[in-house]
Design a protein around this motif. Structure first.
Motif, PDB file in Angstrom:
ATOM      1  N   PHE A  25       0.823  -1.203   0.000  1.00  0.00           N
ATOM      2  CA  PHE A  25       0.000   0.000   0.000  1.00  0.00           C
ATOM      3  C   PHE A  25       0.861   1.259   0.000  1.00  0.00           C
ATOM      4  N   GLY A  26       1.991   1.221   0.691  1.00  0.00           N
ATOM      5  CA  GLY A  26       2.913   2.352   0.675  1.00  0.00           C
ATOM      6  C   GLY A  26       3.436   2.617  -0.739  1.00  0.00           C
ATOM      7  N   PHE A  27       3.777   1.537  -1.444  1.00  0.00           N
ATOM      8  CA  PHE A  27       4.213   1.636  -2.841  1.00  0.00           C
ATOM      9  C   PHE A  27       3.119   2.278  -3.691  1.00  0.00           C
ATOM     10  N   MET A  28       1.887   1.826  -3.525  1.00  0.00           N
ATOM     11  CA  MET A  28       0.775   2.379  -4.299  1.00  0.00           C
ATOM     12  C   MET A  28       0.587   3.865  -3.990  1.00  0.00           C
ATOM     13  N   THR A  29       0.741   4.234  -2.736  1.00  0.00           N
ATOM     14  CA  THR A  29       0.586   5.641  -2.347  1.00  0.00           C
ATOM     15  C   THR A  29       1.644   6.513  -3.012  1.00  0.00           C
ATOM     16  N   ARG A  30       2.897   6.050  -2.974  1.00  0.00           N
ATOM     17  CA  ARG A  30       3.973   6.822  -3.609  1.00  0.00           C
ATOM     18  C   ARG A  30       3.770   6.907  -5.121  1.00  0.00           C
ATOM     19  N   CYS A  31       3.346   5.807  -5.732  1.00  0.00           N
ATOM     20  CA  CYS A  31       3.104   5.804  -7.186  1.00  0.00           C
ATOM     21  C   CYS A  31       1.913   6.684  -7.546  1.00  0.00           C
ATOM     22  N   LEU A  33       1.139   9.454  -6.222  1.00  0.00           N
ATOM     23  CA  LEU A  33       1.609  10.842  -6.282  1.00  0.00           C
ATOM     24  C   LEU A  33       2.270  11.136  -7.631  1.00  0.00           C
ATOM     25  N   HIS A  34       3.062  10.186  -8.138  1.00  0.00           N
ATOM     26  CA  HIS A  34       3.651  10.334  -9.480  1.00  0.00           C
ATOM     27  C   HIS A  34       2.545  10.426 -10.535  1.00  0.00           C
ATOM     28  N   ALA A  35       1.563   9.534 -10.420  1.00  0.00           N
ATOM     29  CA  ALA A  35       0.479   9.481 -11.403  1.00  0.00           C
ATOM     30  C   ALA A  35      -0.335  10.769 -11.402  1.00  0.00           C
ATOM     31  N   GLU A  36      -0.642  11.275 -10.236  1.00  0.00           N
ATOM     32  CA  GLU A  36      -1.444  12.493 -10.132  1.00  0.00           C
ATOM     33  C   GLU A  36      -0.680  13.691 -10.696  1.00  0.00           C
ATOM     34  N   LYS A  37       0.610  13.761 -10.387  1.00  0.00           N
ATOM     35  CA  LYS A  37       1.428  14.860 -10.894  1.00  0.00           C
ATOM     36  C   LYS A  37       1.466  14.858 -12.427  1.00  0.00           C
ATOM     37  N   ALA A  38       1.512  13.661 -13.019  1.00  0.00           N
ATOM     38  CA  ALA A  38       1.554  13.529 -14.480  1.00  0.00           C
ATOM     39  C   ALA A  38       0.155  13.515 -15.103  1.00  0.00           C
ATOM     40  N   ASN A  39      -0.877  13.509 -14.266  1.00  0.00           N
ATOM     41  CA  ASN A  39      -2.257  13.368 -14.730  1.00  0.00           C
ATOM     42  C   ASN A  39      -2.401  12.136 -15.630  1.00  0.00           C
ATOM     43  N   HIS A  40      -1.774  11.062 -15.183  1.00  0.00           N
ATOM     44  CA  HIS A  40      -1.805   9.787 -15.923  1.00  0.00           C
ATOM     45  C   HIS A  40      -1.933   8.668 -14.895  1.00  0.00           C
ATOM     46  N   HIS A  41      -3.065   7.984 -14.907  1.00  0.00           N
ATOM     47  CA  HIS A  41      -3.406   7.088 -13.814  1.00  0.00           C
ATOM     48  C   HIS A  41      -3.408   5.627 -14.257  1.00  0.00           C
ATOM     49  N   PRO A  42      -2.819   4.770 -13.431  1.00  0.00           N
ATOM     50  CA  PRO A  42      -2.724   3.350 -13.793  1.00  0.00           C
ATOM     51  C   PRO A  42      -4.023   2.602 -13.552  1.00  0.00           C
ATOM     52  N   GLU A  43      -4.141   1.467 -14.221  1.00  0.00           N
ATOM     53  CA  GLU A  43      -5.129   0.461 -13.838  1.00  0.00           C
ATOM     54  C   GLU A  43      -4.356  -0.448 -12.903  1.00  0.00           C
ATOM     55  N   TRP A  44      -4.841  -0.630 -11.711  1.00  0.00           N
ATOM     56  CA  TRP A  44      -4.119  -1.518 -10.804  1.00  0.00           C
ATOM     57  C   TRP A  44      -5.043  -2.236  -9.868  1.00  0.00           C
ATOM     58  N   PHE A  45      -4.513  -3.329  -9.305  1.00  0.00           N
ATOM     59  CA  PHE A  45      -5.282  -4.228  -8.465  1.00  0.00           C
ATOM     60  C   PHE A  45      -4.364  -4.689  -7.343  1.00  0.00           C
ATOM     61  N   ASN A  46      -4.850  -4.602  -6.125  1.00  0.00           N
ATOM     62  CA  ASN A  46      -4.045  -4.982  -4.967  1.00  0.00           C
ATOM     63  C   ASN A  46      -4.744  -6.057  -4.159  1.00  0.00           C
ATOM     64  N   VAL A  47      -4.014  -7.123  -3.872  1.00  0.00           N
ATOM     65  CA  VAL A  47      -4.451  -8.123  -2.910  1.00  0.00           C
ATOM     66  C   VAL A  47      -3.279  -8.393  -1.980  1.00  0.00           C
ATOM     67  N   TYR A  48      -3.457  -8.067  -0.734  1.00  0.00           N
ATOM     68  CA  TYR A  48      -2.471  -8.213   0.324  1.00  0.00           C
ATOM     69  C   TYR A  48      -1.096  -7.679  -0.078  1.00  0.00           C
ATOM     70  N   ASN A  49      -0.159  -8.547  -0.480  1.00  0.00           N
ATOM     71  CA  ASN A  49       1.210  -8.089  -0.764  1.00  0.00           C
ATOM     72  C   ASN A  49       1.507  -7.972  -2.252  1.00  0.00           C
ATOM     73  N   LYS A  50       0.495  -8.062  -3.092  1.00  0.00           N
ATOM     74  CA  LYS A  50       0.684  -8.039  -4.543  1.00  0.00           C
ATOM     75  C   LYS A  50      -0.017  -6.815  -5.144  1.00  0.00           C
ATOM     76  N   VAL A  51       0.700  -6.133  -6.048  1.00  0.00           N
ATOM     77  CA  VAL A  51       0.117  -5.024  -6.805  1.00  0.00           C
ATOM     78  C   VAL A  51       0.305  -5.355  -8.281  1.00  0.00           C
ATOM     79  N   ASP A  52      -0.799  -5.510  -8.990  1.00  0.00           N
ATOM     80  CA  ASP A  52      -0.779  -5.810 -10.418  1.00  0.00           C
ATOM     81  C   ASP A  52      -1.133  -4.528 -11.171  1.00  0.00           C
TER      82      ASP A  52
END
Length: 83
Positions: A25-31, A33-52
């Motif tokens: 979740f920390g990784f997703m939070t930091r990413c 911020l990058h996405a928002e700054k670039a106005n380009h947002h990922p499609e992503w899915f998180n289950v416990y320790n995995k981020v796809d």
């Protein structure tokens, strides 16, 4: 580093693995911020320790430099994160 083309779609995908939910979740939070700054947002899915993550640019109907830039930023965040 590790990104692959998505079958039947002009997009790239990567799975990031972490030691636990907090690290993922920390990784997703930091990413986010990058996405928002670039106005380009990922499609992503998180289950416990995995981020796809899937990256594609809807405005152009496929991959763009925005996807490459966000992929590089995500790879850098992953390299510096607690895995």
């Amino acid at each position: 580093g590790g990104w692959r083309m998505v079958a039947d779609r002009d997009a790239i995908q990567k799975e990031f693995l972490f030691k636990d939910f907090v690290a993922a979740f920390g990784f997703m939070t930091r990413c986010a911020l990058h996405a928002e700054k670039a106005n380009h947002h990922p499609e992503w899915f998180n289950v416990y320790n995995k981020v796809d993550v899937t990256l594609s640019t809807h405005d152009c109907g496929g991959l763009s430099p925005y996807d490459v830039d966000l992929a590089k930023a995500m790879d850098l965040e992953y390299q510096t994160s607690s895995k």
